[in-house]
Scaffold this motif. Structure first.
Motif, PDB file in Angstrom:
ATOM      1  N   ALA A 189     -13.700  -7.646  -6.056  1.00  0.00           N
ATOM      2  CA  ALA A 189     -12.795  -7.236  -4.981  1.00  0.00           C
ATOM      3  C   ALA A 189     -11.504  -6.651  -5.547  1.00  0.00           C
ATOM      4  CB  ALA A 189     -12.480  -8.429  -4.082  1.00  0.00           C
ATOM      5  N   ARG A 190     -11.008  -5.596  -4.871  1.00  0.00           N
ATOM      6  CA  ARG A 190      -9.738  -4.966  -5.263  1.00  0.00           C
ATOM      7  C   ARG A 190      -8.716  -5.165  -4.148  1.00  0.00           C
ATOM      8  NH1 ARG A 190     -13.288  -0.704  -5.760  1.00  0.00           N
ATOM      9  NH2 ARG A 190     -12.164   0.373  -4.099  1.00  0.00           N
ATOM     10  N   ASP A 222      -0.404  -2.325  -1.366  1.00  0.00           N
ATOM     11  CA  ASP A 222       0.706  -2.932  -0.617  1.00  0.00           C
ATOM     12  C   ASP A 222       0.514  -4.433  -0.391  1.00  0.00           C
ATOM     13  OD1 ASP A 222      -1.351  -2.907   1.186  1.00  0.00           O
ATOM     14  OD2 ASP A 222      -0.302  -1.749   2.730  1.00  0.00           O
ATOM     15  N   GLY A 223      -0.593  -4.994  -0.908  1.00  0.00           N
ATOM     16  CA  GLY A 223      -0.827  -6.429  -0.783  1.00  0.00           C
ATOM     17  C   GLY A 223      -1.182  -6.887   0.612  1.00  0.00           C
ATOM     18  N   SER A 224      -1.574  -5.945   1.476  1.00  0.00           N
ATOM     19  CA  SER A 224      -1.876  -6.301   2.863  1.00  0.00           C
ATOM     20  C   SER A 224      -3.291  -6.822   3.057  1.00  0.00           C
ATOM     21  CB  SER A 224      -1.658  -5.084   3.773  1.00  0.00           C
ATOM     22  OG  SER A 224      -2.530  -4.022   3.391  1.00  0.00           O
ATOM     23  N   GLY A 225      -4.151  -6.659   2.056  1.00  0.00           N
ATOM     24  CA  GLY A 225      -5.522  -7.127   2.204  1.00  0.00           C
ATOM     25  C   GLY A 225      -6.395  -6.617   1.072  1.00  0.00           C
ATOM     26  N   VAL A 226      -7.702  -6.753   1.258  1.00  0.00           N
ATOM     27  CA  VAL A 226      -8.670  -6.309   0.249  1.00  0.00           C
ATOM     28  C   VAL A 226      -9.118  -4.887   0.584  1.00  0.00           C
ATOM     29  CG1 VAL A 226     -10.962  -6.747  -0.730  1.00  0.00           C
ATOM     30  CG2 VAL A 226      -9.449  -8.665  -0.187  1.00  0.00           C
ATOM     31  N   VAL A 237      -1.740 -10.684   0.110  1.00  0.00           N
ATOM     32  CA  VAL A 237      -2.964 -10.879  -0.671  1.00  0.00           C
ATOM     33  C   VAL A 237      -2.679 -10.415  -2.095  1.00  0.00           C
ATOM     34  CG1 VAL A 237      -5.384 -10.228  -0.953  1.00  0.00           C
ATOM     35  CG2 VAL A 237      -4.446 -10.532   1.338  1.00  0.00           C
ATOM     36  N   SER A 238      -2.996 -11.252  -3.054  1.00  0.00           N
ATOM     37  CA  SER A 238      -2.743 -10.897  -4.454  1.00  0.00           C
ATOM     38  C   SER A 238      -3.907 -11.347  -5.324  1.00  0.00           C
ATOM     39  CB  SER A 238      -1.441 -11.533  -4.953  1.00  0.00           C
ATOM     40  OG  SER A 238      -1.501 -12.940  -4.853  1.00  0.00           O
ATOM     41  N   GLU A 239      -4.073 -10.668  -6.437  1.00  0.00           N
ATOM     42  CA  GLU A 239      -5.131 -11.036  -7.374  1.00  0.00           C
ATOM     43  C   GLU A 239      -4.722 -12.294  -8.138  1.00  0.00           C
ATOM     44  OE1 GLU A 239      -6.181  -7.905  -9.968  1.00  0.00           O
ATOM     45  OE2 GLU A 239      -6.773  -6.518  -8.365  1.00  0.00           O
TER      46      GLU A 239
END
Length: 253
Positions: A17-18, A22-26, A225-227
Motif C-alpha cells: 500500500a502507498r 497529503d496523508g489523507s488516505g491510501v 494516514v502515514s507509513e
C-alpha cells in the motif's frame, strides 16, 4: 439453511500500500484489488457447508453474497460466485463507509433475505477495524461467535471453536447467528475456469444504500494516514563476545 456472506473489495494482499502525499488516505489509483482474504475464507466455508465437506457438511442450501462498494465490487462478487455461491447482491456506494454504516446496511439486507447464518471475515485488511460483525450482531440482537477456527452446525446451533490467549475456547450460538472467521478455518480454493464461466450467468442484484433507507453518514474522521517508520540498518558483529558487549552498552542486558 440460507447463508449470507458479506465480502469486501480491498487492496490485494500481495500489493504494498502507498500513502497519498497529503496523508489523507491510501492511494488506490492503478492498484490491484481483490476480495478481502478473511471474506474469502468465509465464502469457502459456506461452499463447503453446501457441498457436504468439513465439520458443517451439508447444512447450507443457498449461499447469498453481498458487497457494499463501488460498481467494481461486482467483480468481487463474481469471484465468490465462481467459488460456489449461488447469487449476489451489490449495494453500490462510492463512499468508504465506516463499520457502523456497513453494519446498518447489512442489517437491512439480513431483514430482507432472512438468512439462518451470517458468515463473514473477522476484519478487512484495509481498515482492520474488526467491528462490523459485532455491530451487526448487536443491531440484529442475534448471538455472535467471533474468530472461528472451526464451525459445526447441528441442533439449531452453530458450535464454534476459537483461539484465545489460554488455548482454545468452544462456544455455541443459537441460530440465526453472526459468525466471523479467522485464518485457521480453511484454505480457500482457486476458482476453476468452468466455474468462472458459470458465474457470469449467476444473478447479481444491484441496489443502493438509499434503497434500504439507511443513514450512512460517517461518524469517524480520518485525521492522518502515514507509513510505518522505516527500520534502521542492523550492525554486524564478529562473535558472541562482541554481541554481548554491544547489548550491554545499549542497556539491553
Amino acid at each position: 439453511m440460507k447463508v449470507l456472506v458479506p465480502v469486501k473489495r480491498a487492496i490485494d494482499s500481495n500489493v504494498k500500500a502507498r500513502v497519498k502525499a497529503d496523508g489523507s488516505g491510501v492511494d488506490l489509483a492503478n492498484v490491484k484489488m481483490s476480495m478481502n482474504p478473511f471474506d474469502e475464507i468465509a465464502v469457502e466455508e459456506a461452499v463447503r457447508m453446501k457441498e457436504g465437506k468439513g465439520h458443517a457438511a451439508g447444512t447450507a442450501t443457498e449461499i447469498v453474497v453481498v458487497s457494499i462498494g463501488p460498481a467494481q465490487a461486482s467483480e468481487t462478487i463474481r469471484t465468490a460466485l465462481a467459488i460456489g455461491a449461488d447469487r449476489g447482491i451489490l449495494v453500490q456506494s462510492d463512499a468508504d463507509l465506516d463499520p457502523l454504516a456497513v453494519a446498518k446496511v447489512l442489517k437491512a439486507v439480513v431483514e430482507e433475505e432472512k438468512p439462518d447464518l451470517v458468515l463473514m471475515g473477522k476484519q478487512s485488511i484495509d481498515g482492520d477495524n474488526n467491528a462490523a460483525g459485532q455491530m451487526l450482531a448487536a443491531l440484529l440482537d442475534w448471538p455472535q461467535a467471533t474468530f472461528a477456527g472451526k464451525i459445526e452446525i447441528g441442533g439449531g446451533k452453530a458450535t464454534v471453536t476459537r483461539e484465545v490467549d489460554g488455548g482454545l475456547q468452544t462456544v455455541a450460538a443459537q441460530l440465526p447467528a453472526v459468525v466471523t472467521v479467522d485464518l485457521r478455518l480453511n484454505t480457500p480454493r482457486y476458482a476453476s475456469l468452468p466455474n468462472i464461466m458459470k458465474a457470469k450467468k449467476k444473478e447479481i442484484a444491484t441496489k443502493t444504500v438509499a434503497d434500504y433507507g439507511v443513514d450512512a453518514a460517517p461518524r469517524l474522521k480520518v485525521l492522518k494516514v502515514s507509513e510505518p517508520p522505516k527500520r534502521s540498518a542492523g550492525e554486524k558483529v564478529s562473535g558472541a563476545e562482541e554481541l554481548v558487549a554491544k547489548l550491554k552498552s545499549k542497556g539491553v542486558l
